[in-house]
Design a protein around this motif. Structure first.
Motif, PDB file in Angstrom:
ATOM      1  N   UNK A  93       0.759  -1.095  -0.066  1.00 45.67           N
ATOM      2  CA  UNK A  93      -0.052   0.082  -0.051  1.00 45.67           C
ATOM      3  C   UNK A  93       0.917   1.355  -0.174  1.00 45.67           C
ATOM      4  N   UNK A  94       0.609   2.193  -0.815  1.00 45.91           N
ATOM      5  CA  UNK A  94       1.181   3.753  -0.797  1.00 45.91           C
ATOM      6  C   UNK A  94       1.641   4.070   0.520  1.00 45.91           C
ATOM      7  N   UNK A  95       0.677   3.909   1.620  1.00 48.53           N
ATOM      8  CA  UNK A  95       0.868   4.637   3.061  1.00 48.53           C
ATOM      9  C   UNK A  95       2.092   3.850   3.389  1.00 48.53           C
ATOM     10  N   UNK A 122       5.464   4.827   1.973  1.00 51.74           N
ATOM     11  CA  UNK A 122       5.797   6.239   2.553  1.00 51.74           C
ATOM     12  C   UNK A 122       6.208   6.133   3.693  1.00 51.74           C
ATOM     13  N   UNK A 123       5.595   5.278   4.552  1.00 51.96           N
ATOM     14  CA  UNK A 123       6.232   4.999   6.110  1.00 51.96           C
ATOM     15  C   UNK A 123       7.555   4.418   6.200  1.00 51.96           C
ATOM     16  N   UNK A 164       4.019   6.777  -7.735  1.00 54.30           N
ATOM     17  CA  UNK A 164       3.998   8.346  -7.748  1.00 54.30           C
ATOM     18  C   UNK A 164       3.542   8.784  -6.665  1.00 54.30           C
ATOM     19  N   UNK A 165       2.810   8.289  -5.711  1.00 50.85           N
ATOM     20  CA  UNK A 165       2.401   8.928  -4.426  1.00 50.85           C
ATOM     21  C   UNK A 165       3.569   9.137  -3.475  1.00 50.85           C
ATOM     22  N   UNK A 177       5.779  17.082  -7.613  1.00 49.56           N
ATOM     23  CA  UNK A 177       6.510  16.535  -8.495  1.00 49.56           C
ATOM     24  C   UNK A 177       5.634  15.168  -8.969  1.00 49.56           C
ATOM     25  N   UNK A 178       4.693  14.824  -8.134  1.00 46.84           N
ATOM     26  CA  UNK A 178       3.651  13.756  -8.742  1.00 46.84           C
ATOM     27  C   UNK A 178       3.032  14.084  -9.715  1.00 46.84           C
TER      28      UNK A 178
END
Length: 422
Positions: free
Chosen positions: A320-322, A325-326, A350-351, A391-392
């Protein structure tokens, strides 16, 4: 820490490409500084580009060099299993690897040039006073060591045309050579399937809880090893697991007996709760994304603990993107990354561009000759990208290239959805 890495003639990479971990925007907590280095160093980098543009090959080249340092003494044989560029001049040229890195606060430089049958050139230097000091230099079978280094005779006795000096020196060389060898040989790699094509796959509970060597599993207190600060490996793992699945409340290692042979083995299980009642799940009963995270946690936590470089290919697959990111934030944050570990990932997510700074983003593209080019976003088109730029959105709009171009007419024709022209 890795400062820069350059490679030529490896898989889709023909002419030299360079990945730099030197910060452009230095005034932020995510960068690290050293007394003997004027620049600040990045802890994360993301490589973006279309499918088959060579993102994975940049990571693979760095891991190939690390694996060669770790294993060339054991490998033996009279050939080098390089993975050269198969088109044009690739088969007739050597493969080169060149990197700068930090060991014990001191900048080092390592260069390697090989063909199919031998090491053509190899050298290691350091900059203890910001001035270059050659530790050894090898041209073919001739090796010259810096005067005063210990273990040089034993190192020479172990060398063959396909054995690296840095591999032999790890066993009998000078402490400075041993330290550099250990640093380079411990670059870790993982992909979306928890699999490393050179080092293979580990049982999932081992990958989840500890380093990638079985010998370190004999201690009973693996779960309670300190990762960073006062946080244990188990606590750090649970924080990320709850992001993947809030229903997971704990994990356990249980002992199972084979009914046929009577042998026992240990197995990881995850604990959920139905009210007050704990219910255990096997790893393969969890979601694909959670299983992906299980495989990643061990290498990630070990990298944070040891200050290692971790290469993560296909970072967007099943994660998952989250969570992605974490994971990036754990490497950027000095509190959770006190030893300067670095995460370099190849991804389509891209996120993550909202988590990465402009100097942490790299773009790959493949030219008409089939060769990969690597471009720094911070210097894209010769002009620095504004630090405040979204940026995304800019990436998806194609402002930097490195996005797939799809001809919808050809796609419709291939699917039989449009009439053939007459």
């Amino acid at each position: 820490m890795l400062l820069r890495f350059q490679v030529s003639n490896h898989r889709s990479i023909l002419d030299p490409v360079e990945l730099s971990m030197i910060a452009v925007d230095e005034d932020r907590a995510a960068t690290r500084g050293f007394d003997r280095l004027s620049e600040r160093v990045l802890t994360t980098a993301g490589i973006y580009g279309p499918n088959a543009s060579g993102k994975s090959n940049v990571l693979d080249a760095l891991h190939w060099m690390s694996y060669a340092v770790a294993t060339s003494l054991r490998g033996g044989g009279d050939s080098i299993a390089r993975d050269l560029h198969r088109f044009g001049k690739g088969p007739d040229q050597p493969s080169t690897f060149d990197m700068d890195f930090i060991v014990d606060g001191v900048r080092h430089g390592y260069q390697l040039e090989v063909d199919d049958s031998a090491v053509l050139y190899e050298s290691l230097c350091s900059y203890p006073e910001r001035r270059r000091r050659m530790l050894f230099e090898r041209e073919g079978e001739a090796v010259h060591f810096r005067r005063g280094l210990s273990g040089t005779r034993g190192t020479k006795e172990l060398l063959t045309p396909t054995t690296l000096v840095l591999s032999a020196g790890k066993r009998v060389g000078d402490p400075a050579i041993e330290a550099a060898s250990r640093k380079l040989s411990r670059i870790a790699e993982i992909n979306a399937h928890g699999f490393n094509r050179r080092r293979g796959r580990l049982p999932i509970w081992i990958s989840f809880l500890a380093p990638d060597t079985y010998s370190q599993f004999e201690d009973a207190g693996i779960r309670e090893q300190q990762v960073f600060g006062s946080v244990t490996r188990g606590e750090a793992a649970m924080e990320l697991l709850r992001l993947a699945d809030p229903g997971i409340t704990d994990f356990d290692i249980i002992e199972l007996e084979d009914r046929t042979t009577g042998d026992t083995h240990e197995q990881l299980v995850f604990v959920h709760h139905d009210g007050e009642k704990p219910i255990k799940f096997w790893p393969n009963e969890e979601s694909a994304g959670t299983q992906m995270l299980f495989s990643l946690l061990g290498p990630a936590l070990e990298a944070l603990k040891q200050g290692q470089v971790l290469l993560f290919d296909e970072a967007d697959a099943s994660l998952h993107p989250r969570l992605s990111a974490r994971l990036v934030e754990l490497f950027q944050d000095p509190q959770t990354n006190p030893h300067g570990a670095q995460l370099i990932l190849a991804t389509h997510d891209t996120s993550l561009l909202s988590t990465l700074n402009r100097d942490e983003v790299w773009l790959t593209e493949k030219g008409s000759d089939g060769a990969t080019r690597l471009i720094a976003l911070a210097e894209f088109g010769g002009d620095k990208v504004r630090q405040s730029l979204n940026l995304e959105r800019a990436y998806l709009q194609g402002r930097f290239g490195a996005v797939p171009e799809i001809d919808h007419i050809d796609v419709r024709r291939a699917l039989g959805l449009s009439e053939q022209s007459t």
